[in-house]
Design a protein around this motif. Structure first.
Motif, short mmCIF file in Angstrom:
data_model
loop_
_atom_site.label_atom_id
_atom_site.label_comp_id
_atom_site.label_asym_id
_atom_site.label_seq_id
_atom_site.Cartn_x
_atom_site.Cartn_y
_atom_site.Cartn_z
N GLU A 80 0.84 -1.19 0.00
CA GLU A 80 0.00 0.00 0.00
C GLU A 80 0.88 1.25 0.00
O GLU A 80 1.95 1.27 0.63
N THR A 81 0.43 2.28 -0.73
CA THR A 81 1.26 3.47 -0.95
C THR A 81 0.47 4.75 -0.70
O THR A 81 0.50 5.68 -1.49
N GLY A 82 -0.24 4.78 0.41
CA GLY A 82 -1.01 5.98 0.71
C GLY A 82 -2.40 5.93 0.11
O GLY A 82 -2.96 4.86 -0.13
N ALA A 83 -2.94 7.11 -0.18
CA ALA A 83 -4.32 7.19 -0.65
C ALA A 83 -4.49 8.45 -1.49
O ALA A 83 -3.66 9.36 -1.47
N PRO A 88 -7.56 4.12 -0.63
CA PRO A 88 -6.21 3.56 -0.58
C PRO A 88 -5.68 3.18 -1.96
O PRO A 88 -6.43 2.85 -2.88
N LEU A 89 -4.35 3.25 -2.09
CA LEU A 89 -3.64 2.87 -3.31
C LEU A 89 -2.69 1.72 -2.97
O LEU A 89 -2.03 1.74 -1.92
N VAL A 113 -10.76 -10.68 -5.08
CA VAL A 113 -12.22 -10.79 -5.18
C VAL A 113 -12.66 -12.22 -4.92
O VAL A 113 -13.69 -12.45 -4.28
N GLN A 114 -11.89 -13.21 -5.36
CA GLN A 114 -12.29 -14.59 -5.11
C GLN A 114 -12.25 -14.93 -3.62
O GLN A 114 -13.04 -15.75 -3.15
N LEU A 115 -11.35 -14.29 -2.89
CA LEU A 115 -11.22 -14.57 -1.46
C LEU A 115 -11.96 -13.55 -0.59
O LEU A 115 -11.91 -13.64 0.63
N GLY A 116 -12.62 -12.57 -1.23
CA GLY A 116 -13.47 -11.66 -0.48
C GLY A 116 -12.76 -10.50 0.20
O GLY A 116 -13.26 -9.96 1.19
N HIS A 117 -11.62 -10.05 -0.34
CA HIS A 117 -10.84 -8.97 0.27
C HIS A 117 -11.06 -7.69 -0.53
O HIS A 117 -10.31 -7.36 -1.45
N LYS A 118 -12.09 -6.94 -0.16
CA LYS A 118 -12.49 -5.77 -0.93
C LYS A 118 -11.49 -4.62 -0.82
O LYS A 118 -11.25 -3.90 -1.79
N ARG A 119 -10.92 -4.40 0.36
CA ARG A 119 -9.97 -3.30 0.51
C ARG A 119 -8.79 -3.47 -0.45
O ARG A 119 -8.41 -2.54 -1.16
N TRP A 127 -4.92 2.12 -7.87
CA TRP A 127 -3.54 2.35 -8.36
C TRP A 127 -3.49 2.17 -9.88
O TRP A 127 -2.86 2.96 -10.59
N SER A 128 -4.17 1.14 -10.37
CA SER A 128 -4.19 0.88 -11.82
C SER A 128 -4.81 2.06 -12.57
O SER A 128 -4.28 2.52 -13.58
N LYS A 129 -5.95 2.54 -12.08
CA LYS A 129 -6.63 3.66 -12.74
C LYS A 129 -5.80 4.94 -12.64
O LYS A 129 -5.75 5.74 -13.58
N THR A 130 -5.17 5.14 -11.49
CA THR A 130 -4.45 6.39 -11.25
C THR A 130 -3.18 6.48 -12.09
O THR A 130 -2.90 7.52 -12.69
N TYR A 131 -2.42 5.41 -12.15
CA TYR A 131 -1.10 5.46 -12.77
C TYR A 131 -1.02 4.77 -14.13
O TYR A 131 -0.28 5.21 -15.01
N MET A 132 -1.76 3.70 -14.33
CA MET A 132 -1.53 2.84 -15.49
C MET A 132 -2.46 3.12 -16.67
O MET A 132 -2.09 2.85 -17.81
#
Length: 296
Positions: A80-83, A88-89, A113-119, A127-132
């Motif tokens: 994680e690299t801040g927000a 969060p990013l 998503v398969q394991l239910g970890h939404k955060r 991060w993908s949308k912001t940088y990539m």
């Protein structure tokens, strides 16, 4: 790009296999009544290997905890690299190359998503949308995601690789079905639809580099020296000891680049890259189960 991140999925989701031959696995009939529709996912470790459900899930959870939240130097891939305004990013790194790649980011989202970890899912997507994601209209890959970025969000490429887009789309559809759609970048279904439309219907665009990821970025020029990474650490040390340098990339005159859809309709195959002058495909990009759901 090699399939280095495919091992992440294999480790995270298949580690419970004990090396024994499995019985014939009953397959779904292809009638659309699978786990996506029913919400009931089969556990083949239980069905085929006789594992107890709790033991199977506990082992997978331990692997997730290691790869996403274990020791930062020896165990994990997720950081994680801040927000920002969207929350969060986080990125998943390719340790061998000291970068973040769309295949790793999207595979990480699929695991989350398969394991239910939404955060973790949302942080990787943010991060993908912001940088990539390429937003500069002068870049012929506009709308796609740059396949390799520095972990600081700086570009290492300005073009896309279809396996990342495929896994982004499917992970987002899974998220929409599991958690429901939010707003903005977390309207998962709308984001997945946009990616899928782009993969099939991206206009043919031609331009000459250097390109940008975002309109306000400086033009991206690949450096003459390779980026430092574990892949070339020994070579760099040997070169320094000998008073020399790593081989320098030969600068070539810019050439026009034409980018189009990621799917070659004539051959019914996904392309290796979206640049039309590069022919061929990659077997690991072909995901029939994904296409079945997308068609439905």
């Amino acid at each position: 790009m090699s399939g280095r991140f495919r091992g992440v999925i294999a480790v995270a989701l298949l580690l419970a296999v004990q090396g024994r031959a499995t019985a014939a696995i009953e397959h779904f009939p292809g009638d659309g009544a699978g786990a996506y529709a029913t919400g009931r996912a089969r556990d083949l470790f239980v069905e085929q290997l006789g594992k107890r459900p709790g033991d199977s899930r506990a082992k997978i959870d331990r692997v997730f905890a290691q790869l996403f939240h274990g020791d930062g130097q020896e165990q994990r891939l997720y950081f994680e690299t801040g927000a920002n305004a969207n929350g969060p990013l986080a990125y998943i790194t390719d340790w061998a190359n000291n970068d973040a790649r769309t295949e790793g980011m999207s595979y990480g989202m699929m695991i989350a998503v398969q394991l239910g970890h939404k955060r973790e899912f949302d942080a990787l997507w943010n991060w993908s949308k912001t940088y990539m994601q390429i937003t500069d209209p002068a870049n012929p890959s506009v709308g796609y995601f740059a396949w390799s970025m520095g972990t600081d969000g700086s570009p290492r490429s300005t073009g896309a690789a279809p396996d990342g887009e495929e896994y982004y789309a499917m992970a987002l559809y899974f998220a929409a079905n599991r958690w429901g759609n939010g707003t903005g970048i977390y309207d998962y279904r709308a984001e997945a639809d946009r990616i899928l439309r782009g993969m099939r219907h991206h206009p043919l665009l031609t331009a000459t580099p250097p390109f940008r990821i975002h309109p306000d970025d400086p033009p991206f020029v690949e450096p003459a020296q390779p980026w430092p990474s574990p892949n070339n650490r020994r070579e760099a040390a040997e070169a320094a000891a000998a008073g020399t340098q790593l081989p320098v990339r030969v600068a070539r005159p810019p050439r026009a680049v034409k980018v189009g859809p990621m799917v070659d309709e004539a051959s019914a195959m996904v392309r290796f890259v979206a640049e039309t002058n590069v022919g061929g495909t990659d077997a690991s990009y072909h995901l029939p189960a994904f296409y079945e759901l997308w068609a439905r």
